[in-house]
Each structure stands twice: as structure tokens, then as C-alpha cells.
Design a protein around this motif. Structure first.
Motif, PDB file in Angstrom:
ATOM      1  N   VAL A   1       0.851  -1.187   0.000  1.00 41.89           N
ATOM      2  CA  VAL A   1       0.000   0.000   0.000  1.00 41.89           C
ATOM      3  C   VAL A   1       0.885   1.234   0.000  1.00 41.89           C
ATOM      4  O   VAL A   1       1.630   1.472   0.957  1.00 41.89           O
ATOM      5  N   ASN A   2       0.816   1.982  -1.089  1.00 42.21           N
ATOM      6  CA  ASN A   2       1.596   3.214  -1.221  1.00 42.21           C
ATOM      7  C   ASN A   2       3.078   3.001  -0.917  1.00 42.21           C
ATOM      8  O   ASN A   2       3.733   3.805  -0.247  1.00 42.21           O
ATOM      9  N   GLY A   3       3.592   1.862  -1.402  1.00 37.52           N
ATOM     10  CA  GLY A   3       5.010   1.558  -1.238  1.00 37.52           C
ATOM     11  C   GLY A   3       5.359   0.823   0.036  1.00 37.52           C
ATOM     12  O   GLY A   3       6.501   0.384   0.212  1.00 37.52           O
ATOM     13  N   PHE A   4       4.381   0.663   0.955  1.00 40.79           N
ATOM     14  CA  PHE A   4       4.631  -0.044   2.202  1.00 40.79           C
ATOM     15  C   PHE A   4       4.113  -1.473   2.110  1.00 40.79           C
ATOM     16  O   PHE A   4       3.011  -1.714   1.613  1.00 40.79           O
ATOM     17  N   SER A   5       4.890  -2.417   2.631  1.00 45.77           N
ATOM     18  CA  SER A   5       4.445  -3.802   2.696  1.00 45.77           C
ATOM     19  C   SER A   5       3.661  -3.995   3.988  1.00 45.77           C
ATOM     20  O   SER A   5       4.188  -3.791   5.086  1.00 45.77           O
ATOM     21  N   VAL A   6       2.392  -4.357   3.845  1.00 44.70           N
ATOM     22  CA  VAL A   6       1.512  -4.548   5.005  1.00 44.70           C
ATOM     23  C   VAL A   6       1.258  -6.042   5.169  1.00 44.70           C
ATOM     24  O   VAL A   6       0.696  -6.687   4.282  1.00 44.70           O
ATOM     25  N   ALA A   7       1.683  -6.591   6.292  1.00 43.81           N
ATOM     26  CA  ALA A   7       1.544  -8.026   6.534  1.00 43.81           C
ATOM     27  C   ALA A   7       0.080  -8.394   6.715  1.00 43.81           C
ATOM     28  O   ALA A   7      -0.670  -7.702   7.405  1.00 43.81           O
ATOM     29  N   GLY A   8      -0.323  -9.497   6.100  1.00 45.32           N
ATOM     30  CA  GLY A   8      -1.691  -9.980   6.232  1.00 45.32           C
ATOM     31  C   GLY A   8      -1.858 -10.892   7.429  1.00 45.32           C
ATOM     32  O   GLY A   8      -0.908 -11.190   8.168  1.00 45.32           O
ATOM     33  N   LEU A   9      -3.055 -11.367   7.606  1.00 43.14           N
ATOM     34  CA  LEU A   9      -3.368 -12.198   8.770  1.00 43.14           C
ATOM     35  C   LEU A   9      -2.607 -13.519   8.745  1.00 43.14           C
ATOM     36  O   LEU A   9      -2.224 -14.044   9.796  1.00 43.14           O
ATOM     37  N   LEU A  10      -2.396 -14.084   7.556  1.00 41.24           N
ATOM     38  CA  LEU A  10      -1.649 -15.342   7.482  1.00 41.24           C
ATOM     39  C   LEU A  10      -0.230 -15.126   7.979  1.00 41.24           C
ATOM     40  O   LEU A  10       0.307 -15.942   8.747  1.00 41.24           O
ATOM     41  N   ASN A  11       0.385 -14.045   7.557  1.00 42.67           N
ATOM     42  CA  ASN A  11       1.755 -13.733   7.950  1.00 42.67           C
ATOM     43  C   ASN A  11       1.845 -13.480   9.449  1.00 42.67           C
ATOM     44  O   ASN A  11       2.746 -13.976  10.129  1.00 42.67           O
ATOM     45  N   ARG A  12       0.897 -12.718   9.984  1.00 45.48           N
ATOM     46  CA  ARG A  12       0.983 -12.291  11.383  1.00 45.48           C
ATOM     47  C   ARG A  12       0.551 -13.373  12.367  1.00 45.48           C
ATOM     48  O   ARG A  12       1.112 -13.474  13.462  1.00 45.48           O
ATOM     49  N   PHE A  13      -0.452 -14.163  11.987  1.00 47.93           N
ATOM     50  CA  PHE A  13      -1.038 -15.064  12.982  1.00 47.93           C
ATOM     51  C   PHE A  13      -0.910 -16.552  12.652  1.00 47.93           C
ATOM     52  O   PHE A  13      -1.181 -17.379  13.517  1.00 47.93           O
ATOM     53  N   TYR A  14      -0.495 -16.889  11.431  1.00 44.78           N
ATOM     54  CA  TYR A  14      -0.445 -18.301  11.048  1.00 44.78           C
ATOM     55  C   TYR A  14       0.939 -18.779  10.632  1.00 44.78           C
ATOM     56  O   TYR A  14       1.136 -19.978  10.426  1.00 44.78           O
ATOM     57  N   LEU A  15       1.909 -17.879  10.502  1.00 44.81           N
ATOM     58  CA  LEU A  15       3.197 -18.272   9.942  1.00 44.81           C
ATOM     59  C   LEU A  15       3.903 -19.309  10.813  1.00 44.81           C
ATOM     60  O   LEU A  15       4.476 -20.281  10.299  1.00 44.81           O
ATOM     61  N   ARG A  16       3.870 -19.138  12.127  1.00 44.35           N
ATOM     62  CA  ARG A  16       4.520 -20.115  13.005  1.00 44.35           C
ATOM     63  C   ARG A  16       3.850 -21.480  12.899  1.00 44.35           C
ATOM     64  O   ARG A  16       4.526 -22.515  12.964  1.00 44.35           O
ATOM     65  N   GLU A  17       2.556 -21.490  12.742  1.00 44.50           N
ATOM     66  CA  GLU A  17       1.848 -22.755  12.556  1.00 44.50           C
ATOM     67  C   GLU A  17       2.298 -23.420  11.254  1.00 44.50           C
ATOM     68  O   GLU A  17       2.470 -24.640  11.176  1.00 44.50           O
ATOM     69  N   MET A  18       2.499 -22.615  10.206  1.00 46.71           N
ATOM     70  CA  MET A  18       2.967 -23.160   8.929  1.00 46.71           C
ATOM     71  C   MET A  18       4.387 -23.728   9.058  1.00 46.71           C
ATOM     72  O   MET A  18       4.720 -24.753   8.453  1.00 46.71           O
ATOM     73  N   ILE A  19       5.214 -23.054   9.850  1.00 44.32           N
ATOM     74  CA  ILE A  19       6.579 -23.550  10.073  1.00 44.32           C
ATOM     75  C   ILE A  19       6.541 -24.905  10.766  1.00 44.32           C
ATOM     76  O   ILE A  19       7.275 -25.831  10.401  1.00 44.32           O
TER      77      ILE A  19
END
Length: 715
Positions: free
Chosen positions: A617-635
Motif C-alpha cells: 500500500v503506497n510503497g509499504f508492505s503490510v503483513a496480512g493475517l496469514l503472515n501475522r497469525f499463522y506463519l509459526r503454525e505453517m513452520i
């Protein structure tokens, strides 16, 4: 010798003679798929002898003719061992075995299932609806809405007003304050849910200002629904009699068979006059049955507005010519009228019988109203909330969005709610990122290496049975054809996120987990209402009854929608531009309130997103819910290391079991998944299931796939 006491619904049960097979399984795997996690639970079934005391507890269930359905529900239950509370939860009768007793069947053993932890509140809440909770009323008034838009919302506030585009603005180029939509704070709904069940919430996540700004819009329809009519407007009137030659207007009914449940009775029993309480649409109906004729009869049933007996608004029958009836006759008619508050409705009839004839008749008049919402109304939320929205589905929807994990302490009536893992949190002001602990706190670790039963060994399984891709999606809404059109033929849809596991690691395919309650919401960059002094084009959520890509004009709104989850910001922030706002006395340039799933006006990276995929968004990378709340589960899934081993547990450890506590074995951290068949009387090890808490190498974010579509077609 160990002393065991089982209590069901306040009564102590008789236990089997000899050793009781008192085994319980404790687990946090109570999920429908990954993302709908109802948290820890314990469950097991015991067989209790069919003694007189147990017959009393289970109300002779073995006798099929007994009225005993109340023993089939979840009932409070406890198990104490040597005076220590070992289990608190609920019990449910599952079956009873039978034995022969001379010439008849008798009960032999009752099989009773015991459920603990979250099963307790889940079982209580399965039939509850959001509309069943008291959220108070809104004052639908321009001045009140304007004042509300300027509020800085405090903890405990119930709702705010926000801007959603449901149809064309009433006047081109401006927004009327009466076109704003109320929205309930999600935190308020959550607290009412658990407090109503007797629980309090222990949660850092729920206390964050991000969570406190989550809202669920509640659209205001043009007409209030059936429940409002039942409570305030609807009446049914009955008059059985034997008429002579007569002209009776108004008819004063002998019986009012339906009276509104709330407020004053709009029908005056003494005068026969119904006075409309609200502006609205009123269905007026007449039903008359004529019977027991001994002569010819003429009969005309009528309804009148505002005592105009010369010009009835509704009539059926014929009094001008006497009619010979060969059998009983039914006269019925109905019509809808648009009336204003204060209008009156009356019923009457003209009967013409040839002397000395007679006839019996039963006259039923009904008025069924739908009130029109107008400026100055006070409206209770119970008339606005969709009665089909289930409270438990709401909880599951939040659990899916933020990967929430629930753990209940039944004894203290506290439910712990946190995202499963550590997550990054960016508050609005100041725009600083902090790292928050999740349910599986890395600082809450206990070394249980010495509890391993090495004589029985164990097995470390490499789980490779999952699909190679995992996708999180919002629920689809048939009332939003624009979203369907954008997503058509696209593999990854708007606001979705996907984690792609390494090639050849898992089976080909995709696990797609859809939110069970909330649908995704698009935004529109609305230049039509943008004020001339605005440096930004306001972004406004849009829920359009047609495909907006093909038809950007619509005079009809569809308010029968799936629930939505949005982030709100205060009205006083300038981040969403300005709009031409009609306040009732004129048009002024005013700051546009901000409600969004992704804030495309973000210019300082200070906002969080409700997209499952990452956004730029306007040059900024905004983390989504998967990144913020599910990434450790995916690992953890990617590692797939699941340990089945044997460990020694005692009653005190089981009574204080905490699934949020990581278990350390030989310097490696694991997440406890299940303690399988713990025997309170046996001094032996118990099968225990754990998952290795893989840390990852920091490259896992590269495996997240996000849609390129976004909602730019509407920008």
C-alpha cells in the motif's frame, strides 16, 4: 486406598464395585480443520451401575416410557480424587445397557460421557444468537449521528456510526448523515457472549487497541422486520355474534387474540379504534365465517381509515341484494396501506337479514405492520441484527481470522483467549511495532525430561499427509455479486492468502479453510462525494446489490448480507480525506470516517490489515493475517515432527494442566497436544502426543502467496 467421588447435576453417583476404569483424555486438538479451534477439552465415558441413586440421577432412562429428555443434555459434573478436584465440566448420558429381570427389562449400566474445559461453554452456546444479547438502542437522528462521529470511543462502548455504500447516495455529490450505518464493536459482542455464560475473559489480544477498533456493521433497513411488528404493531381481533338487521361501525371486538408484546396497546378495546404507532406499511385483513342460516342474508364487512365510514378502504360481501346461501360461507380480503403515525383503522359491517331469520358469524380483523425507519426514531438493535447470526459462529469467525486458541478454567470461570503464537502488533499512535506473546508463550516453558518413561520409548513421526498448499479465505456472500465478478476464474481471490510448502514435501492439493462467519468487503474510492478541499479520495466499504463493475448505479440496497468484519478509525483523523456532508441544515466539508479491511489511503505504514495475504500500500508492505497469525503454525507444519511418547503425570499436574505451557524434552521445546487415557488410579506412564516447536530459518515469509487483484478495479 484412593477415594473417588463423581457428582452429576448436584447428586453423588454410585460407582462400580472394585476398580473403576477412571481414564480421561485431555487434548487441544478440538478443531474442525486448522483454523476453527475450540481449544482444550477432556472427554471420556464411564459406565455407572444402574443403582437406585444412579436411576435417580438418570431418571430411569432404561424405561423408554419415562419422560426424561432433560438427562440427555449437558449437565454440570465434577470428579474428586482424595478430596482434590480432578475434573470440572459437563456430563451427558449416552446410553444404558439392559438386563433381564424375571419378566421384564431392567437397567444394567449407564454409559455417561464427561466433557471438560471449552466443551462446557461450547455446549451451552450452540443455540444462542447474537440478537439474543442486549446492545441497547440507537438514536437515528442527524445531530446524534454527527456527535457520535466525533466521539473518541471508550472501553465498553457498544457501537459507532460508519460509512458504507449500499446504494446510490440519496442526493448526488453528498452524504446525508442518515445514510450512515451503525456498527457494533466486536469486543462488546465477545464480552457479552462469555459474560452471559458466566465467564470472564483473560486476554492481552482482546485488550489491544487494534482489537477494540474491530467492528461489525449492522445495516438499517428501510422497513423494520417482523419482530418489531410483533412487539409494537400487530393485532388480531375476534367477534363472534348473531347479527340482526344492523349497521355497526366501528365494531368493538369481544376478544383481542393477539396483543403487541411491548409498549401500549394500539387497539383501544373500549372504542374499537386502532391507532398506528409508527409510519409504515400496514396489512389490513378481514376474515368472516357465516353459518347457521335459517333465511336469506346480505352481509358486507368493511375497514375504515380515520373514521371515514362513507368511503371504506377495504370491503367484502354484498348487502344490496339478499343472497340465498346453501352452505356455510367464508369472506376474506386483505390489502397493504402506507400510513403515518396517528392514522386510525376501524372495522365494521352491515347485515341485512329477512325476518325472522338469523345467522351466526365470526369476524376476525388483523393488522400487521412494518414500520418505516425515519429521522428521530429510537431503534433497539434487536430489530436490526439478523436473527440467523449464531453467537458460536461469531466466535469461530474470530478464531479463524486471528488463529485464536481458547483454554478454559471452569472452576474460576475464566477463558483465556490469545492468538496461537507470538505476533507483531502495530498500534495506531505512535506507529511502533511491538511483539506480543501468543497462547504458546516462549517464556512459559517447563522441563519435563525427567518425566519421560524411557522404557517404553516413543516415535517421532514425519507428517507428510497434508496438502502442499494452505489457503485462508473469507466467506463468500451471494448478496455481493461484485466480489464474485472480480474473483471469477481466479485461483487466489481478493483478500485471500496462501502458504505454499516446499515442493515434494506434501501431497499435491490444497487445504482451503474458509471463515465460518465473516465475508470479505471491498472498498471504493468515491470521487462523487469528495469535498473540493480534500487532498485524498475517500475510501468507503461497498456492499452493492448488483455487479458494480457493470452497473455503478443502484437505487436498491440488499441488507440481507453475511456478517462483515472491519477496522474502524476515529472520525477526527484526516487519513481518509474529506466528504460533502449534509447535516440537515446544509452541506459542509467534513473528515470521512475510515472503515476498511485494507487501508489504501495509508501513507505511513501505521495500519493493520484484515487481508489474509500481504499487501503493498503506497510503497509499504503490510503483513496480512496469514503472515501475522499463522506463519509459526505453517513452520511447524512444514517440519511436521510429531512426537508420540510416554510420560508420567500425576493427579495434581492433570488438574492444573496448561496447554499454553511449552514442554521441554532434552533441550527441545514441544507443544502439548494430548494426554491420552490418563488413569487416576494407576501409577503408570500415559501416552502423550506433542508437536515439535520448529523455529524456522526466517525465509518462510517467501512462501506466502497473495492475490495481485486486490480491489484495484474499484480504486
Amino acid at each position: 486406598m484412593d477415594y473417588i467421588n463423581i457428582n452429576i447435576d448436584g447428586l453423588d453417583a454410585d460407582l462400580p464395585q472394585g476398580n473403576i476404569n477412571l481414564n480421561l483424555t485431555y487434548s487441544i486438538k478440538g478443531r474442525e480443520g486448522l483454523a476453527v479451534n475450540t481449544g482444550s477439552r477432556s472427554e471420556y465415558s464411564f459406565e455407572l451401575p444402574a443403582t437406585k441413586k444412579n436411576d435417580l440421577i438418570n431418571k430411569l432412562f432404561w424405561d423408554a416410557g419415562q419422560q426424561n429428555s432433560d438427562v440427555q443434555v449437558y449437565r454440570p459434573a465434577t470428579i474428586d480424587v482424595n478430596g482434590l478436584n480432578f475434573f470440572t465440566g459437563r456430563a451427558q448420558l449416552k446410553s444404558v445397557t439392559l438386563r433381564q429381570d424375571l419378566y421384564a427389562w431392567q437397567g444394567d449400566k449407564y454409559k455417561v460421557a464427561f466433557y471438560g474445559d471449552n466443551i462446557d461453554w461450547v455446549s451451552q452456546a450452540k443455540d444462542l444468537r447474537i440478537v439474543d444479547y442486549d446492545f441497547g438502542s440507537i438514536f437515528y437522528d442527524r445531530a446524534a449521528i454527527l456527535a457520535d462521529l466525533a466521539n473518541t470511543y471508550a472501553l465498553g462502548d457498544t457501537y459507532l456510526f460508519t460509512l458504507i455504500k449500499w446504494k446510490d447516495w440519496a442526493v448526488f455529490g453528498r452524504v446525508d448523515l442518515l445514510e450512515f450505518t451503525p456498527a457494533l464493536f466486536v469486543k462488546t459482542i465477545l464480552e457479552k457472549f462469555f459474560n452471559g455464560l458466566g465467564y470472564t475473559i483473560d486476554s492481552n489480544f482482546v485488550g489491544l487497541d487494534f482489537f477494540e477498533r474491530l467492528i461489525m456493521p449492522i445495516p438499517i433497513p428501510e422497513k423494520l422486520g417482523a419482530q418489531y411488528g410483533l412487539d409494537y404493531l400487530n393485532v388480531e381481533l375476534t367477534e363472534p355474534t348473531t347479527p340482526a338487521l344492523a349497521f355497526e361501525t366501528p365494531l368493538i371486538f369481544a376478544s383481542q387474540t393477539y396483543t403487541p408484546a411491548v409498549g401500549a396497546n394500539p387497539y383501544a378495546i373500549g372504542t374499537g379504534v386502532y391507532t398506528c404507532p409508527s409510519d409504515g406499511y400496514y396489512l389490513v385483513s378481514i376474515y368472516v365465517s357465516l353459518s347457521n342460516f335459517v333465511s336469506t342474508i346480505g352481509y358486507l364487512a368493511q375497514a375504515y381509515k380515520n373514521s371515514d365510514y362513507v368511503t371504506p378502504i377495504l370491503a367484502i360481501g354484498d348487502v344490496s341484494v339478499s343472497t340465498v346461501f346453501g352452505s356455510d360461507t367464508i369472506l376474506k380480503t386483505e390489502k397493504v396501506f402506507q400510513l403515518v403515525a396517528g392514522d386510525t383503522i376501524e372495522f365494521g359491517y352491515i347485515a341485512n337479514l329477512s325476518a325472522p331469520g338469523s345467522a351466526d358469524f365470526n369476524y376476525v380483523g388483523t393488522i400487521t405492520g412494518e414500520a418505516i425507519v425515519k429521522d428521530g426514531d429510537t431503534i433497539d438493535f434487536k430489530y436490526l441484527i439478523n436473527p440467523n447470526w449464531k453467537a458460536l459462529d461469531f466466535i469461530k469467525g474470530l478464531a479463524h481470522a486471528f488463529n485464536l486458541t481458547f483454554q478454559t478454567d471452569v472452576n474460576s470461570a475464566v477463558v483465556k483467549i490469545e492468538p496461537a503464537d507470538t505476533y507483531a502488533y502495530r498500534q495506531l499512535d505512535p506507529t511502533l511495532t511491538s511483539i506480543e506473546d501468543g497462547f504458546y508463550s516462549t517464556t512459559n516453558v517447563v522441563d519435563r525430561t525427567l518425566s519421560l518413561d524411557l522404557s517404553k520409548g516413543g516415535e517421532l513421526v514425519s507428517n507428510s499427509e497434508r496438502p502442499e498448499a494452505f489457503t485462508l479465505a473469507w466467506k463468500e456472500d451471494s448478496a455481493d455479486p461484485t466480489m464474485d465478478a472480480i474473483n471469477e476464474n481466479n485461483d487466489l481471490k481478493v483478500l485471500e492468502g496462501r502458504y505454499r510448502f516446499p515442493t515434494n514435501r506434501f501431497k499435491v492439493g490444497e487445504e482451503r479453510v474458509v471463515n465460518p462467519f465473516f465475508a470479505g468487503t471491498l472498498c471504493i474510492a468515491d470521487t462523487e462525494i469528495q469535498a473540493s478541499d480534500s487532498t485524498k479520495t475517500p475510501f468507503i466499504p461497498i456492499i452493492w446489490s448488483e455487479n458494480y463493475l457493470e452497473n455503478s448505479t443502484s437505487s436498491t440496497a440488499n441488507y440481507d448480507i453475511q456478517p462483515r468484519l472491519l477496522i474502524s478509525e476515529q472520525y477526527i483523523t484526516p487519513d481518509n480525506g474529506k466528504i460533502n456532508l449534509f447535516t440537515g441544515g446544509g452541506v459542509a466539508s467534513a473528515t470521512c470516517p475510515l472503515a476498511y479491511m485494507v487501508n489504501y489511503n495509508n501513507t505511513d505504514n501505521g495500519y493493520m490489515s484484515l487481508s489474509f495475504g500481504d499487501e503493498v500500500v503506497n510503497g509499504f508492505s503490510v503483513a496480512g493475517l496469514l503472515n501475522r497469525f499463522y506463519l509459526r503454525e505453517m513452520i511447524r507444519r512444514q517440519a511436521g515432527k510429531e512426537l508420540e511418547t510416554w510420560m508420567f503425570w500425576d493427579v495434581l499436574q492433570i488438574a492444573n494442566l496448561d496447554f499454553s505451557q511449552l514442554i521441554q524434552l532434552n533441550n527441545d521445546n514441544y507443544i502439548l497436544q494430548e494426554v491420552n487415557n490418563f488413569n487416576v488410579l494407576g501409577n503408570r506412564s500415559t501416552k502423550t502426543l506433542l508437536v515439535y516447536n520448529e523455529e524456522g530459518d526466517g525465509t518462510e515469509q517467501n512462501n506466502i502467496e497473495s492475490t495481485e487483484l486486490k480491489s484495484k478495479v474499484l480504486l
